[in-house]
Scaffold this motif. Structure first.
Motif, PDB file in Angstrom:
ATOM      1  N   PRO A 129    -104.015 136.884-111.324  1.00 51.59           N
ATOM      2  CA  PRO A 129    -104.122 137.012-112.591  1.00 51.59           C
ATOM      3  C   PRO A 129    -104.835 135.612-113.366  1.00 51.59           C
ATOM      4  CG  PRO A 129    -101.844 136.341-112.081  1.00 51.59           C
ATOM      5  CD  PRO A 129    -102.623 136.625-110.765  1.00 51.59           C
ATOM      6  N   ALA A 130    -104.959 135.830-114.667  1.00 46.89           N
ATOM      7  CA  ALA A 130    -105.760 134.864-115.355  1.00 46.89           C
ATOM      8  C   ALA A 130    -104.991 133.546-115.774  1.00 46.89           C
ATOM      9  CB  ALA A 130    -106.206 135.570-116.811  1.00 46.89           C
ATOM     10  N   ASN A 131    -103.600 133.717-115.649  1.00 43.91           N
ATOM     11  CA  ASN A 131    -102.760 132.508-115.820  1.00 43.91           C
ATOM     12  C   ASN A 131    -102.512 131.602-114.610  1.00 43.91           C
ATOM     13  OD1 ASN A 131    -101.264 134.926-114.949  1.00 43.91           O
ATOM     14  ND2 ASN A 131     -99.316 133.958-115.698  1.00 43.91           N
ATOM     15  N   VAL A 132    -102.898 132.207-113.496  1.00 41.29           N
ATOM     16  CA  VAL A 132    -102.578 131.448-112.323  1.00 41.29           C
ATOM     17  C   VAL A 132    -104.296 130.698-111.995  1.00 41.29           C
ATOM     18  CG1 VAL A 132    -102.233 131.680-109.707  1.00 41.29           C
ATOM     19  CG2 VAL A 132    -100.989 132.949-111.558  1.00 41.29           C
ATOM     20  N   HIS A 133    -103.920 129.605-111.848  1.00 40.56           N
ATOM     21  CA  HIS A 133    -105.047 128.631-111.625  1.00 40.56           C
ATOM     22  C   HIS A 133    -105.008 127.870-110.298  1.00 40.56           C
ATOM     23  CE1 HIS A 133    -105.772 129.659-115.800  1.00 40.56           C
ATOM     24  NE2 HIS A 133    -104.465 128.874-116.055  1.00 40.56           N
ATOM     25  N   VAL A 134    -105.947 128.094-109.395  1.00 39.81           N
ATOM     26  CA  VAL A 134    -105.987 127.306-108.133  1.00 39.81           C
ATOM     27  C   VAL A 134    -107.200 126.468-107.939  1.00 39.81           C
ATOM     28  CG1 VAL A 134    -105.735 127.516-105.570  1.00 39.81           C
ATOM     29  CG2 VAL A 134    -104.516 128.977-107.140  1.00 39.81           C
ATOM     30  N   GLY A 135    -106.768 125.058-107.423  1.00 42.90           N
ATOM     31  CA  GLY A 135    -108.014 124.180-107.217  1.00 42.90           C
ATOM     32  C   GLY A 135    -108.108 124.112-105.875  1.00 42.90           C
ATOM     33  N   TRP A 136    -109.369 123.920-105.343  1.00 43.55           N
ATOM     34  CA  TRP A 136    -109.602 123.654-103.710  1.00 43.55           C
ATOM     35  C   TRP A 136    -110.390 122.338-103.613  1.00 43.55           C
ATOM     36  CZ3 TRP A 136    -107.780 127.797-100.660  1.00 43.55           C
ATOM     37  CH2 TRP A 136    -107.367 129.012-101.551  1.00 43.55           C
ATOM     38  N   THR A 137    -109.729 121.587-102.866  1.00 43.08           N
ATOM     39  CA  THR A 137    -110.530 119.957-102.900  1.00 43.08           C
ATOM     40  C   THR A 137    -111.221 120.217-101.554  1.00 43.08           C
ATOM     41  OG1 THR A 137    -108.821 119.019-101.450  1.00 43.08           O
ATOM     42  CG2 THR A 137    -108.359 118.997-103.918  1.00 43.08           C
ATOM     43  N   GLY A 138    -111.113 121.084-100.576  1.00 36.00           N
ATOM     44  CA  GLY A 138    -111.689 120.762 -99.220  1.00 36.00           C
ATOM     45  C   GLY A 138    -110.849 119.765 -98.437  1.00 36.00           C
ATOM     46  N   HIS A 139    -111.515 119.301 -97.258  1.00 38.83           N
ATOM     47  CA  HIS A 139    -110.654 118.394 -96.612  1.00 38.83           C
ATOM     48  C   HIS A 139    -111.149 116.981 -97.075  1.00 38.83           C
ATOM     49  CE1 HIS A 139    -109.655 115.951 -93.113  1.00 38.83           C
ATOM     50  NE2 HIS A 139    -111.000 115.127 -93.257  1.00 38.83           N
ATOM     51  N   LEU A 140    -109.999 116.193 -97.071  1.00 37.83           N
ATOM     52  CA  LEU A 140    -109.856 114.800 -97.381  1.00 37.83           C
ATOM     53  C   LEU A 140    -109.239 114.007 -96.474  1.00 37.83           C
ATOM     54  CD1 LEU A 140    -108.228 115.167-101.218  1.00 37.83           C
ATOM     55  CD2 LEU A 140    -110.672 114.964-100.612  1.00 37.83           C
ATOM     56  N   GLU A 141    -109.715 112.822 -96.352  1.00 43.61           N
ATOM     57  CA  GLU A 141    -109.311 111.685 -95.361  1.00 43.61           C
ATOM     58  C   GLU A 141    -107.906 111.521 -95.563  1.00 43.61           C
ATOM     59  OE1 GLU A 141    -110.829 110.671 -92.929  1.00 43.61           O
ATOM     60  OE2 GLU A 141    -112.750 111.852 -93.210  1.00 43.61           O
ATOM     61  N   TYR A 142    -107.254 111.185 -94.457  1.00 41.48           N
ATOM     62  CA  TYR A 142    -105.679 110.929 -94.771  1.00 41.48           C
ATOM     63  C   TYR A 142    -105.331 109.855 -95.706  1.00 41.48           C
ATOM     64  CZ  TYR A 142    -100.964 110.787 -92.818  1.00 41.48           C
ATOM     65  OH  TYR A 142     -99.363 110.692 -92.748  1.00 41.48           O
ATOM     66  N   ASP A 143    -106.086 108.926 -95.885  1.00 38.38           N
ATOM     67  CA  ASP A 143    -105.743 107.899 -96.812  1.00 38.38           C
ATOM     68  C   ASP A 143    -105.669 108.213 -98.151  1.00 38.38           C
ATOM     69  OD1 ASP A 143    -105.264 105.970 -94.866  1.00 38.38           O
ATOM     70  OD2 ASP A 143    -107.319 105.032 -94.969  1.00 38.38           O
ATOM     71  N   ALA A 144    -106.314 109.395 -98.549  1.00 38.15           N
ATOM     72  CA  ALA A 144    -106.654 109.960 -99.939  1.00 38.15           C
ATOM     73  C   ALA A 144    -105.404 110.908-100.192  1.00 38.15           C
ATOM     74  CB  ALA A 144    -107.882 110.820 -99.950  1.00 38.15           C
ATOM     75  N   LEU A 145    -104.426 111.211 -99.267  1.00 40.01           N
ATOM     76  CA  LEU A 145    -103.525 112.157 -99.688  1.00 40.01           C
ATOM     77  C   LEU A 145    -102.486 111.640-100.795  1.00 40.01           C
ATOM     78  CD1 LEU A 145    -102.532 113.756 -96.170  1.00 40.01           C
ATOM     79  CD2 LEU A 145    -103.963 114.404 -97.882  1.00 40.01           C
TER      80      LEU A 145
END
Length: 378
Positions: free
Chosen positions: A253-269
């Motif tokens: 639904p329009a009120n649910v917003h999902v962002g996708w970063t893809g793979h990140l290096e462990y140090d960025a977590l």
């Protein structure tokens, strides 16, 4: 058990060294005379990490690796299998005082044969969970019975793993429960304070495979979003994998917003944990789930599946998170609604409880327990 001595030589046999396990291995090395890690591959092909062994003594074994489809009652996904061919010569060259071997296949069989021929104690590091293992075929169960009855000790992650090992008539005195952990200092440095929308933003971290249950989570988010259209719901997904494309096509639904970063290096977590308020971990089966340790250290309550041993061992419903059975849509929706309805004051208290629940689970403390379990040679 004989006290650990500085001269103890330990051989540890495993598939590969993931970045989250390196701190524990380094802490173990500091407590023994010598630690040699025998691995089957520098890094599995389906992992996004770069091999990093620090200054550990790591040897890549000669062997065969192949991929097969692993089928569980709830999901199916590719699994890399490794068959080392030179375990016995490698052990003969190192001459360990004690062997710790992961998995219960060809690697452990070779280690057991060497151990029985030389009188070297062999401990099996059984990082498994009962929920997943009960569906193994009869041949594999028979091999496990043969190995477990001959092992000097078995190290498991938690109560679920111990329950499974007891099915093979292994007595409690030969089972050591040693939780998994990683270096949590960087996650402890994440500020506890959150303000909206960060305080309610959901975070998913991990490989996007069928077994991680993210599709079920998205359907639950959709159900909650459609039931309460005035509520804005945000979620950040950190990771990549074969299911990403299909997950991104799940209607929301329009009120649910999902962002996708893809793979990140462990140090960025740690930076990702700082941008969110609740970790969502809907796994359909995990031997542990290191993201739970990371999230709790960063002060994120965990909306977690009880099919993760980390959730079973570390998360208390209503105290530092909310738990559910990942294969029950109704349970997942109910837990999600409870999490999103938590007041700011309650969330603040849960953040503090989350951090307090993990603060003592450091690589040093777990290394002490691990070496104590194997140091006397059974």
């Amino acid at each position: 058990m004989v006290p650990v001595t500085a001269g103890l030589r330990v051989a540890l046999l495993t598939n590969f060294v993931p970045p989250y396990r390196l701190p524990l291995l380094e802490a173990m090395r500091e407590r023994v005379g010598a630690l040699r890690v025998l691995i089957s591959t520098p890094m599995e092909r389906n992992r996004g990490w770069r091999p990093d062994w620090g200054d550990l003594d790591v040897v890549v074994q000669r062997g065969l690796s192949f991929t097969r489809q692993w089928r569980n009652g709830s999901f199916s996904e590719p699994l890399e299998l490794h068959v080392p061919l030179d375990t016995i010569p490698r052990l003969r060259a190192f001459r360990p005082d004690v062997i710790v071997t992961g998995e219960m296949g060809a690697r452990t069989t070779q280690a057991m044969l060497y151990g029985r021929a030389t009188g070297t104690p062999v401990h099996i590091w059984a990082t498994l969970t009962e929920h997943l293992e009960l569906q193994r075929d009869a041949a594999r169960q028979a091999l496990r019975q043969w190995l477990l009855r001959r092992a000097d000790g078995v190290i498991v992650n938690g109560a679920s793993g111990a329950s499974y090992i007891r099915r093979f008539a292994v007595p409690d005195e030969r089972i050591a429960i040693v939780p998994q952990t990683t270096a949590i200092g960087r996650f402890l440095d994440v500020p506890l304070q959150r303000s909206d929308p960060d305080a309610r933003r959901l975070l998913v971290v991990g490989r996007l495979t069928a077994g991680k249950g993210v599709e079920r989570l998205l359907h639950a988010l959709a159900a909650v979003g459609w039931a309460c259209p005035q509520r804005e719901i945000e979620m950040l997904v950190v990771g990549d994998g074969p299911e990403r494309s299909s997950l991104q096509s799940v209607p929301l639904p329009a009120n649910v917003h999902v962002g996708w970063t893809g793979h990140l290096e462990y140090d960025a977590l740690p930076r990702c944990y700082a941008r969110a308020g609740i970790l969502a971990f809907p796994t359909l089966g995990d031997e542990w789930g290191m993201v739970v340790n990371e999230a709790l250290a960063a002060g994120l309550p965990v909306l977690g599946s009880r099919y993760s041993q980390a959730v079973e061992e570390l998360v208390r419903d209503g105290v530092n998170g909310w738990t559910f059975a990942a294969d029950s849509h109704d349970e997942l929706v109910s837990a999600l609604e409870r999490a999103l309805a938590t007041t700011p004051a309650q969330l603040a208290a849960m953040r503090a409880a989350a951090r307090a629940s993990i603060a003592q689970l450091t690589p040093d403390s777990i290394a002490e327990r691990f070496i104590a379990a194997v140091g006397g040679g059974g």
